[in-house]
Design an enzyme around this catalytic site. Structure first.
Site, short mmCIF file in Angstrom:
data_model
loop_
_atom_site.label_atom_id
_atom_site.label_comp_id
_atom_site.label_asym_id
_atom_site.label_seq_id
_atom_site.Cartn_x
_atom_site.Cartn_y
_atom_site.Cartn_z
N ASN A 1 11.98 0.03 -0.24
CA ASN A 1 10.95 1.02 0.08
C ASN A 1 10.39 0.88 1.49
OD1 ASN A 1 8.64 2.96 -0.75
ND2 ASN A 1 7.57 1.11 -0.08
N ARG B 1 0.84 -1.20 0.00
CA ARG B 1 0.00 0.00 0.00
C ARG B 1 0.88 1.25 0.00
NH1 ARG B 1 -2.76 1.39 5.73
NH2 ARG B 1 -0.89 1.53 7.02
N LYS C 1 17.76 7.31 8.17
CA LYS C 1 17.70 7.80 6.79
C LYS C 1 19.03 8.42 6.35
CE LYS C 1 13.53 6.44 5.97
NZ LYS C 1 13.28 5.34 5.00
N MET D 1 3.05 4.42 -0.88
CA MET D 1 4.03 4.73 -1.92
C MET D 1 4.52 3.45 -2.59
SD MET D 1 7.09 7.48 -1.47
CE MET D 1 8.08 6.48 -0.34
N VAL E 1 11.31 -7.57 6.34
CA VAL E 1 12.56 -7.12 5.73
C VAL E 1 13.76 -7.19 6.68
CG1 VAL E 1 11.53 -5.65 3.96
CG2 VAL E 1 11.97 -4.70 6.25
N TYR F 1 14.46 8.05 13.29
CA TYR F 1 14.09 8.11 11.87
C TYR F 1 15.16 8.84 11.07
CZ TYR F 1 11.30 8.94 7.67
OH TYR F 1 10.85 8.97 6.38
#
Length: 244
Positions: free
Chosen positions: A87, A16, A154, A18, A61, A150
């Site tokens: 992703n 779902r 990233k 992106m 993952v 976060y």
């Protein structure tokens, strides 16, 4: 002309938001797609809708053995893998004062360690394919500061992208990172910081959140031969936020 004709792609977090937008467009552009997610019901429904050129695999993952199974499944169904889109990810809006070590490790495992595992697992398949493209979905918070945990993860994805790109370029394998800003996805609209995000969106130079498809356009470009000389680079899609 289909821009991804002949490509075999793996897309994580594809059930779902992106990720689903990526899966749909990859199929439209001629790719054969194995997509993974922990949401089995939604994933199976999307695969059924999109037809024979897609295959859904339930996959955590952060599970190294699971990654090997995904690669083997993709090769058995469609052949060696040309494209990997890392992703899958999570966000958490806790401050450092409230975040536990377990909270922190969960973010790092899903957003950062999973990218390492995916890259490591797919490289032998891409070598068999004599080239490929790895697209790591980072964030604008891989460029500028944001939430603790976060942001850390990233930034790490951004650095990992560059390090791996240097090591695998001679195999014809390219590695790039995509840095979305505020995207109107379920992770944003159903998250615990939705009101804060709506207010923040008013400060974006383009005065709106992005749609998933606008990120997908960049991912398609990086997966295709159109970006054949781009590797180890950041591609920012943030409506001008990091220019401020």
């Amino acid at each position: 002309m289909e821009r991804l004709s002949g490509k075999v792609a793996i897309i994580t977090g594809g059930a779902r938001g992106m990720g689903a937008a990526h899966v749909r467009r990859f199929v439209e552009e001629g790719a054969k797609v194995v997509f993974t997610d922990i949401n089995e019901e939604v994933g199976e429904k999307l695969a059924s809708e999109l037809g024979d050129n897609t295959l859904f695999v339930k996959h955590d993952v952060t599970d190294e053995a699971g990654w090997q199974e995904v690669i083997e499944t993709a090769e058995a169904a469609f052949g060696p893998v040309n494209v990997l889109v890392n992703n899958a990810g999570i966000s958490m809006s806790k401050s450092i004062f409230d975040m536990s070590v377990d909270d922190y490790k969960k973010i790092i495992d899903i957003n950062q360690v999973s990218v390492f595992l995916g890259i490591k697992a797919v490289l032998p398949s891409m070598q068999k394919a004599e080239g490929g493209s790895i697209v790591n979905i980072s964030s604008m918070n891989g460029i500028v500061g944001g939430a603790v945990g976060y942001t850390d993860s990233k930034f790490a994805v951004r650095g990992m992208t560059k390090a791996v790109a240097l090591q695998v370029g001679h195999f014809g394998i390219r590695v790039n990172s995509v840095h979305p800003g505020v995207i109107e996805t379920p992770m944003v609209t159903e998250g615990d910081a939705v009101e804060q995000i709506k207010e923040f969106a008013k400060q974006i130079p383009m005065r709106r959140m992005a749609q998933s498809e606008e990120v997908t356009n960049m991912v398609i470009f990086l997966a295709s031969s159109e970006s054949s000389y781009s590797t180890g680079s950041e591609f920012i899609i943030d409506g001008g936020l990091t220019a401020m």
